[in-house]
Design a protein around this motif. Structure first.
Motif, PDB file in Angstrom:
ATOM      1  N   ILE A  65      23.415  94.069  99.024  1.00 49.74           N
ATOM      2  CA  ILE A  65      23.053  93.660 100.375  1.00 49.74           C
ATOM      3  C   ILE A  65      21.829  92.757 100.357  1.00 49.74           C
ATOM      4  O   ILE A  65      20.900  92.950  99.554  1.00 49.74           O
ATOM      5  N   SER A  66      21.844  91.778 101.229  1.00 47.41           N
ATOM      6  CA  SER A  66      20.710  90.859 101.326  1.00 47.41           C
ATOM      7  C   SER A  66      19.639  91.440 102.240  1.00 47.41           C
ATOM      8  O   SER A  66      19.894  92.378 103.001  1.00 47.41           O
ATOM      9  N   MET A  67      18.467  90.863 102.169  1.00 44.87           N
ATOM     10  CA  MET A  67      17.471  91.151 103.186  1.00 44.87           C
ATOM     11  C   MET A  67      17.911  90.457 104.477  1.00 44.87           C
ATOM     12  O   MET A  67      18.668  89.482 104.447  1.00 44.87           O
ATOM     13  N   PRO A  68      17.510  90.953 105.639  1.00 48.33           N
ATOM     14  CA  PRO A  68      17.785  90.218 106.875  1.00 48.33           C
ATOM     15  C   PRO A  68      17.007  88.898 106.863  1.00 48.33           C
ATOM     16  O   PRO A  68      15.778  88.889 106.731  1.00 48.33           O
ATOM     17  N   ASN A  69      17.717  87.797 106.957  1.00 47.71           N
ATOM     18  CA  ASN A  69      17.089  86.476 106.904  1.00 47.71           C
ATOM     19  C   ASN A  69      17.117  85.820 108.270  1.00 47.71           C
ATOM     20  O   ASN A  69      18.081  85.970 109.032  1.00 47.71           O
ATOM     21  N   VAL A  70      16.077  85.069 108.562  1.00 46.07           N
ATOM     22  CA  VAL A  70      16.002  84.291 109.792  1.00 46.07           C
ATOM     23  C   VAL A  70      15.662  82.854 109.410  1.00 46.07           C
ATOM     24  O   VAL A  70      14.697  82.619 108.670  1.00 46.07           O
ATOM     25  N   TYR A  71      16.462  81.904 109.901  1.00 48.57           N
ATOM     26  CA  TYR A  71      16.281  80.493 109.548  1.00 48.57           C
ATOM     27  C   TYR A  71      16.276  79.621 110.789  1.00 48.57           C
ATOM     28  O   TYR A  71      16.885  79.956 111.806  1.00 48.57           O
ATOM     29  N   SER A  72      15.638  78.468 110.644  1.00 52.20           N
ATOM     30  CA  SER A  72      15.868  77.366 111.576  1.00 52.20           C
ATOM     31  C   SER A  72      16.582  76.263 110.811  1.00 52.20           C
ATOM     32  O   SER A  72      16.447  76.157 109.585  1.00 52.20           O
ATOM     33  N   GLN A  73      17.349  75.453 111.514  1.00 52.08           N
ATOM     34  CA  GLN A  73      18.056  74.338 110.908  1.00 52.08           C
ATOM     35  C   GLN A  73      17.175  73.090 110.982  1.00 52.08           C
ATOM     36  O   GLN A  73      16.785  72.668 112.074  1.00 52.08           O
ATOM     37  N   LEU A  74      16.869  72.513 109.816  1.00 51.69           N
ATOM     38  CA  LEU A  74      16.074  71.289 109.781  1.00 51.69           C
ATOM     39  C   LEU A  74      16.941  70.044 109.704  1.00 51.69           C
ATOM     40  O   LEU A  74      16.438  68.929 109.793  1.00 51.69           O
ATOM     41  N   GLY A  75      18.262  70.229 109.543  1.00 50.98           N
ATOM     42  CA  GLY A  75      19.175  69.097 109.412  1.00 50.98           C
ATOM     43  C   GLY A  75      19.319  68.674 107.965  1.00 50.98           C
ATOM     44  O   GLY A  75      18.557  69.085 107.081  1.00 50.98           O
ATOM     45  N   LYS A  76      20.348  67.846 107.687  1.00 50.30           N
ATOM     46  CA  LYS A  76      20.613  67.312 106.350  1.00 50.30           C
ATOM     47  C   LYS A  76      20.735  68.425 105.305  1.00 50.30           C
ATOM     48  O   LYS A  76      20.170  68.359 104.210  1.00 50.30           O
ATOM     49  N   GLY A  77      21.468  69.475 105.654  1.00 49.51           N
ATOM     50  CA  GLY A  77      21.731  70.557 104.716  1.00 49.51           C
ATOM     51  C   GLY A  77      20.501  71.346 104.335  1.00 49.51           C
ATOM     52  O   GLY A  77      20.448  71.923 103.236  1.00 49.51           O
ATOM     53  N   THR A  78      19.522  71.431 105.224  1.00 49.76           N
ATOM     54  CA  THR A  78      18.252  72.093 104.917  1.00 49.76           C
ATOM     55  C   THR A  78      17.922  73.130 105.983  1.00 49.76           C
ATOM     56  O   THR A  78      18.070  72.877 107.180  1.00 49.76           O
ATOM     57  N   ILE A  79      17.502  74.301 105.523  1.00 51.63           N
ATOM     58  CA  ILE A  79      17.077  75.370 106.429  1.00 51.63           C
ATOM     59  C   ILE A  79      15.629  75.737 106.125  1.00 51.63           C
ATOM     60  O   ILE A  79      15.129  75.494 105.024  1.00 51.63           O
ATOM     61  N   GLU A  80      14.971  76.331 107.115  1.00 54.60           N
ATOM     62  CA  GLU A  80      13.589  76.785 106.930  1.00 54.60           C
ATOM     63  C   GLU A  80      13.527  78.276 107.202  1.00 54.60           C
ATOM     64  O   GLU A  80      13.927  78.743 108.274  1.00 54.60           O
TER      65      GLU A  80
END
Length: 368
Positions: A23-38
């Motif tokens: 199991i993964s840790m719960p992740n939270v991301y924003s989309q920066l565009g061009k195949g990139t997340i933060e």
């Protein structure tokens, strides 16, 4: 487990008598565009462990914010997922990082974004065509986790193969833009050869037509790239050197990295060995002669190998400490398999690189 109230913010395994989880840790991301997340690490919540009369429950909290993605993934089985005491399975699996250096998400595998890629931040990850975790799963195997997750990761990567047959590098590389006028969404031979090789291995391992088709579609694209952009190296049989990068909207001709060229040769011979298509072998030979026709010109004054060949006939840049050496060994291995003998020019390059590594105390963790 009675004392455990929360799980670490990390990807890991849970084993009980009746249930096994990766199991993964719960992740939270924003989309920066061009195949990139933060990654928004401060918003990730611990998974709580709650005990009741039936056993244990995992309570996962995924925050909901406009413009953000919250996710957790898990692989579940009634049987043990990894035989930890078998061979060196513990060492293999403990080396896999899907927490800090890499992320597995619903649309593919991400690694930390280098500073030369845009968009970029201290917490950004970009979706790379070659999945290093998948490579370990496919080539190590011998566990339910490797076999099942390997299939899932391949199936996901299949969705990212474009209509031309390759996997784009979606971010902008600032140095490729500066040197070669290459924009975002470009073709990188090394990453794509790595991705196509994983589909070839998946084709062999799972016997799935869609995985076999993916690596063959890439082969068709790579052939066209090689024919269109090749540098011809004259010799008793003319050879080809294939530029490392290309963009569908055009670019200046790029350099040819020795390690990229060798990886392409190795993949082509492997494709020929599996599919028995003589055109794969012929293309591999064209690329091999591209390397061997230059012979000792690959050797730098300090005894190391030049990293790259440039279209004007010059060589330059500093080679990797051991990556190219391992590629050379792989090329020699395939030469023995296909032709029953060593290639003398490849041996010269191997011996020079090995001597340089010894003189510079380079440790090769992947010595074959």
């Amino acid at each position: 487990m009675d004392e455990i109230e929360t799980l670490p913010l990390s990807t890991g395994f849970i084993e009980t008598s009746g249930k096994n989880l990766w199991i993964s840790m719960p992740n939270v991301y924003s989309q920066l565009g061009k195949g990139t997340i933060e990654e928004k690490y401060s918003l990730s919540k611990d998974i709580k462990v709650a005990k009741d009369e039936k056993g244990y429950n995992l309570e996962v909290t995924l925050p909901v914010y406009q413009g953000l993605i919250s996710e957790v993934w898990a692989l579940e089985s009634d049987a043990q997922l990894v035989p930890w005491n078998y061979k060196k399975m513990s060492d293999v699996w403990l080396a896999l990082d899907l927490t800090s250096k890499g992320k597995w998400s619903y649309d593919g595998y991400y690694i930390k974004t280098p500073e030369s890629y845009l968009p970029h931040s201290a917490y950004s990850f970009w979706r790379i065509p070659e999945n290093y975790i998948l490579k370990s799963l496919l080539y190590t195997g011998e566990s339910r986790a490797a076999d099942d997750m390997g299939y899932v990761m391949l199936d996901t990567a299949l969705q990212n193969q474009n209509k031309q047959g390759y996997w784009d590098t979606l971010p902008l590389s600032t140095w490729l833009q500066k040197d070669y006028l290459i924009q975002d969404g470009f073709f990188d031979t090394r990453f794509n050869i790595g991705a196509a090789d994983l589909f070839l291995e998946g084709c062999r391992k799972y016997g799935a037509r869609k995985f076999c088709g993916a690596t063959q579609r890439f082969m068709n694209y790579f052939k066209s790239h090689a024919v269109k952009n090749k540098y011809i190296v004259r010799g008793s049989r003319d050879g080809w050197l294939v530029p490392d990068y290309a963009h569908p909207n055009g670019n200046k001709p790029t350099h040819v990295s020795l390690n990229h060229q060798l990886a392409e040769i190795n993949y082509l011979y492997k494709m020929y060995s599996h599919f028995k298509d003589p055109s794969y072998k012929e293309l591999a030979e064209n690329l091999l002669y591209g390397v061997t026709n230059l012979g000792s010109r690959w050797i730098a004054k300090n005894g190391d190998l030049h990293y790259a060949y440039f279209g004007n006939g010059e060589f330059g840049r500093t080679d990797y400490p051991y990556l190219t050496y391992n590629d050379l060994l792989e090329t020699q291995k395939w030469h023995r398999i296909i032709y029953g003998s060593d290639n003398n020019e490849i041996n010269i390059l191997i011996n020079n690189k090995e001597k340089w590594m010894q003189n510079n105390n380079v440790r090769n963790p992947f010595r074959q």
